[in-house]
Design a protein around this motif. Sequence first.
Motif, PDB file in Angstrom:
ATOM      1  N   ARG A   1       0.813  -1.218   0.000  1.00 18.93           N
ATOM      2  CA  ARG A   1       0.000   0.000   0.000  1.00 18.93           C
ATOM      3  C   ARG A   1       0.841   1.261   0.000  1.00 18.93           C
ATOM      4  O   ARG A   1       0.321   2.350   0.196  1.00 18.93           O
ATOM      5  N   SER A   2       2.142   1.135  -0.226  1.00 21.73           N
ATOM      6  CA  SER A   2       3.065   2.261  -0.052  1.00 21.73           C
ATOM      7  C   SER A   2       3.214   3.154  -1.278  1.00 21.73           C
ATOM      8  O   SER A   2       3.635   4.304  -1.155  1.00 21.73           O
ATOM      9  N   GLY A   3       2.942   2.629  -2.466  1.00 20.80           N
ATOM     10  CA  GLY A   3       3.223   3.372  -3.692  1.00 20.80           C
ATOM     11  C   GLY A   3       4.689   3.400  -4.058  1.00 20.80           C
ATOM     12  O   GLY A   3       5.077   4.015  -5.055  1.00 20.80           O
ATOM     13  N   LEU A   4       5.533   2.721  -3.276  1.00 18.37           N
ATOM     14  CA  LEU A   4       6.967   2.719  -3.531  1.00 18.37           C
ATOM     15  C   LEU A   4       7.338   1.773  -4.669  1.00 18.37           C
ATOM     16  O   LEU A   4       6.724   0.718  -4.835  1.00 18.37           O
ATOM     17  N   THR A   5       8.361   2.163  -5.408  1.00 16.56           N
ATOM     18  CA  THR A   5       8.990   1.265  -6.371  1.00 16.56           C
ATOM     19  C   THR A   5      10.078   0.455  -5.692  1.00 16.56           C
ATOM     20  O   THR A   5      10.254  -0.735  -5.970  1.00 16.56           O
ATOM     21  N   ALA A   6      10.832   1.129  -4.810  1.00 16.94           N
ATOM     22  CA  ALA A   6      11.955   0.470  -4.139  1.00 16.94           C
ATOM     23  C   ALA A   6      12.135   1.040  -2.745  1.00 16.94           C
ATOM     24  O   ALA A   6      11.840   2.209  -2.490  1.00 16.94           O
ATOM     25  N   VAL A   7      12.628   0.194  -1.863  1.00 18.36           N
ATOM     26  CA  VAL A   7      12.908   0.615  -0.498  1.00 18.36           C
ATOM     27  C   VAL A   7      14.300   0.131  -0.103  1.00 18.36           C
ATOM     28  O   VAL A   7      14.637  -1.036  -0.300  1.00 18.36           O
TER      29      VAL A   7
END
Length: 399
Positions: A94-100
């Motif tokens: 649910r973060s909308g992130l591509t990468a962390v």
Amino acid sequence: MQPESASYRGYQAYGYLEPGVDYADFKLADQLSRVPAYDGGLSAGQRERAGRILAEHIAISLHEHAVVLPADTGEIRAYNRTGRQRTAYAGLARSGLTAVFDNFMAGASCVTSEHGWKWDDMIYALGFRLADLAKQDFVVHATTVAGIRAAKREGRVALVAGLESSTMIENELDRLDILYGFGVRQIGIAYSQANQLGSGLAERSDAGLTHFGRRAVERMNRLGMAIDVSHSGDRTCLEVIEHSRVPVFITHAGARAVWPTNRMKPDEVIRACAERGGVIGLEAAPHTTLSEAHREHSLESVMDHFTYCVDLVGIDHVTFGPDTMFGDHVGVHKTYAGNYGHDRDPAPEHPRVPYVDGLENPAENFTNIVGWLVKHDYSDDEIAKVIGGNTLRVLENVW
């Protein structure tokens, strides 16, 4: 918080094992609604634009701990001693992130020692998490820029393995190669306390990068391992930046000119990082990136550091490394307060908060950051740079 990714199929950490039989079970914190949702005061049109920007552009959090903590903070030490921290798959979906950039909490993985940063403990933290990643298909372990771009195309989340300190390599240079072989692609020099490589920011004196530290920086460069100086002393930061032949990251910090603690970086360090092509990621761990204008820590406090750094070094050298997790971060600080002296000098008086409103966990961080940038009339191109483009540019040089 963004809609759940269609690529996520509901996998929970260590789902291939039986909890309570194969590993110690803990009641975990809620990944999606532990605290009230942040109200950024956006109009419907602004919310739509923010969602579109996150959907269209690569978003990279430069520093997080993408794990779920126990709901009971009194169990944090027992949980970390198992070495089996739980990746927060539902939250990342649910973060909308591509990468962390996930930094694996190796300093808190006190499996064989209460003091952290031991080689064996770090291997537990890294090995268990990567084994679990291999048993599912939503979060992908990324070791290349191509892997991050592929995650974006496929609607998945790329996890970049990082470590906040090199303390655990001791005086063994080849351990950097081992870590690279295990898939680690970013590493810090020192975590607050001095080590074989250089000084940490908690020390009263800073002798800079050691002879061994210079050799380690050279090896990191040869391997293609990104270097972080967030927890290093000022002189050590400057000497690492100077000695590295590629740009260096400050993955999670703020500006000392905005909030005068040694956890923040002075202008000299931020400028040096930018002049060599590097990037600073703005920190949001509780009670760090405050400001005189916003002494109660929130998204607004952090964005005061953002606007200052953009004015200081330009928008091409600033991004976000919120340094959050799923669970009570203040509880983590209290649990490990005796282990590390993060702040050599006391911060000015300020209100204590139970969490940082708007930047409480990786599921909400970038939704709220992009919303703030939209509300304050930054262009799509500017937003694309600070949520991922700047980091990607450095990685293309370093990796």
